[in-house]
Design an enzyme around this catalytic site. Structure first.
Site: not given
Length: 250
Positions: A199, A189-190, A104, A106-107, A92-94
């Site tokens: 969120r 900042y925006r 991080l 995982q590969r 969700e964040l990306i």
């Protein structure tokens, strides 16, 4: 048994500002807030502060936000190192595409001993938490077994790094969404104001809402002139939200 990773948000970088010595202007702030004011005044060359209501940095930045001159907020930035966050939450964040991310892999990083993030609604219920951790343990056990067999199957691959990477990228498919990940997030900042407005809302998933609230607390410390219009309140269910009458970009 799978260990539960607590959320941790660390501010690791923020904007510094050095005013040009040939500009006849000074301010009562520093860092990103000073840069925001400088950028705004540069548009109009209003170095002599003709308006008493915007003579202070706080007054000027408040006016900038109030009138919607958001582009000047894009010059200053903050970076966080976030741990104890689940893979499902970073998915969700990306989606916030004005941020920059380094997560991080995982590969390259084995997940034999990875921790998990217990979802809200499960974390405080012993029976549900037991079911959750058992499922996480099963996923990690399957990952470990797949990894061992894949590495054996790829034994003819002479490049050891490539062999491990190919095995991990296949085995990770069975890891749960709750697997802890770690990520560096940088935004201006925006972008941070937009993230908080979206969120920290009661309509957001609770894990990312907690993240937004924690980021907001540190953003207020780093640049109160820019973020202190957000108010954190506790809802009837004990969770927190943040709102601002000036958060119009949603």
């Amino acid at each position: 048994m799978a260990e539960i990773a607590p959320l941790r948000v660390q501010l690791i970088a923020k904007t510094e500002f050095s005013a040009p010595p040939d500009v006849p202007w000074s301010t009562d702030a520093d860092g990103g807030a000073a840069l925001v004011e400088f950028a705004g005044r540069a548009c109009y060359q209003s170095w002599d502060k003709p308006n008493p209501r915007t003579a202070t940095n706080a007054g000027y930045v408040r006016h900038i936000i109030d009138v919607g001159h958001f582009s000047v907020l894009e010059h200053a930035s903050v970076s966080f190192y976030i741990t104890g966050i689940s893979r499902s939450c970073t998915h969700e964040l990306i989606r916030h595409r004005h941020f920059s991310y380094s997560q991080l892999s995982q590969r390259y990083v084995p997940e034999h001993d990875s921790q998990v993030v217990a979802p809200p609604g499960i974390e405080d219920d012993p029976e549900l938490l037991e079911i959750f951790t058992e499922a996480a343990d099963a996923g990690r056990a399957a990952y470990t077994e797949l990894l061992t067999r894949l590495e054996a199957r790829l034994a003819d691959q002479p490049n050891a790094t490539l062999r491990r990477k190919q095995a991990r990228q296949a085995a990770r498919a069975v890891l749960p969404n709750a697997t802890e990940t770690r990520i560096v997030v940088t935004g201006n900042y925006r972008a941070w104001r937009h993230f908080i407005a979206m969120r920290a809302s009661e309509h957001a998933d609770l894990e990312i809402r907690r993240l937004a609230i924690e980021c907001l607390r540190q953003l207020v410390d780093a640049a109160p002139q820019v973020f202190s219009d957000f108010e954190i309140v506790v809802l009837a269910d004990g969770t927190e939200v943040a709102t601002s009458p000036l958060a119009t970009e949603v």
